[in-house]
Write an enzyme that holds these catalytic residues in place. Sequence first.
Site: not given
Length: 328
Positions: A120, A185
């Site tokens: 991804h 993140h």
Amino acid sequence: MADVVGMVAQSHSPLRWAAPPVGAADPGAHFVRAVDRSREIVAGLGCDVVVLFGPDHFRFAFYDLMPPFCIGAERVDGVGDYGTPSGPLPTAPDLALHLHRHVSADGFDPALSLTMAVDHGISQTYAALFPALDVPLIPIMLNTSAPPLPSPRRSREFGRAVGRALRAAPGDARVLVVGSGGLSHWPPRLDAFDADLPAEEREFLLTGRSSVADREAGRQEKVKAMGRASGRVNAEWDQRVVELIRTGGVDQLAGLSENEIDQAAGNGGQEIRTWIAAAAAFTEATGQPISSCRIDADYEPVPGWITGMGTVTAVATPDAVARVTGGL
């Protein structure tokens, strides 16, 4: 010479499609609308090839051989994790091999893959911009997950080398340069040098290529659980990164240390190297500062996707190539 017509720097998230917004006010909906605008802008550029800098998350590269940079030059297959494309993707082998040869002659030694698998980190942004999956892709992996990482400064210089290679490429292909990664993140660390890492997990990082498929469901469930608990995001830092890309402040980002990024944006924030490389490649290829381009930029913190989600789209002006070459 290739005609670099635009640049996109865009966040990806494993939960972008696994937990999409339903309503217009749901978390992530603002970012989705921004990506829709980016896709419309890109569609108007008539791109022949996309050169995409992106990371891998231990689905292709492992510690048995971990290159800082790797160019995919022939066969590229999507892994299909988190609802992203699965199977063969269109490629541009001749241009990819040219990039590898030129960058190698320019002082870099990137790895070369004739059969690359992309997860991804690359395929989500590619599919978001080209949902028909019909534009040839040249993936350039930057190691942003597995220490030792190339420095942000080295990533900028590598991007510049790719930009010079594009400028020297034969033909007149219209090229879009993309950076897929970040922003802030804090995913689970994937570090073989972590003394607290369980032995089984360390062995996967070293030799886990054959067990990727067997472990995939468990890996994805862990990340989804993080999203349900709402991940940590540093919106102030993210917005600063978006602003620096938008205004041409790549050198400031390249001057950050790995520790500074880690403290402010988590280990996942190391992916901004892909934005740095893409912006540097674009400016080197066109001779045009991003700040002088037509720009669409936006940002939304999405804790449920465990990531700060930003996007910057820059369109080169028609005379950019003429300025680089001194006139045509």
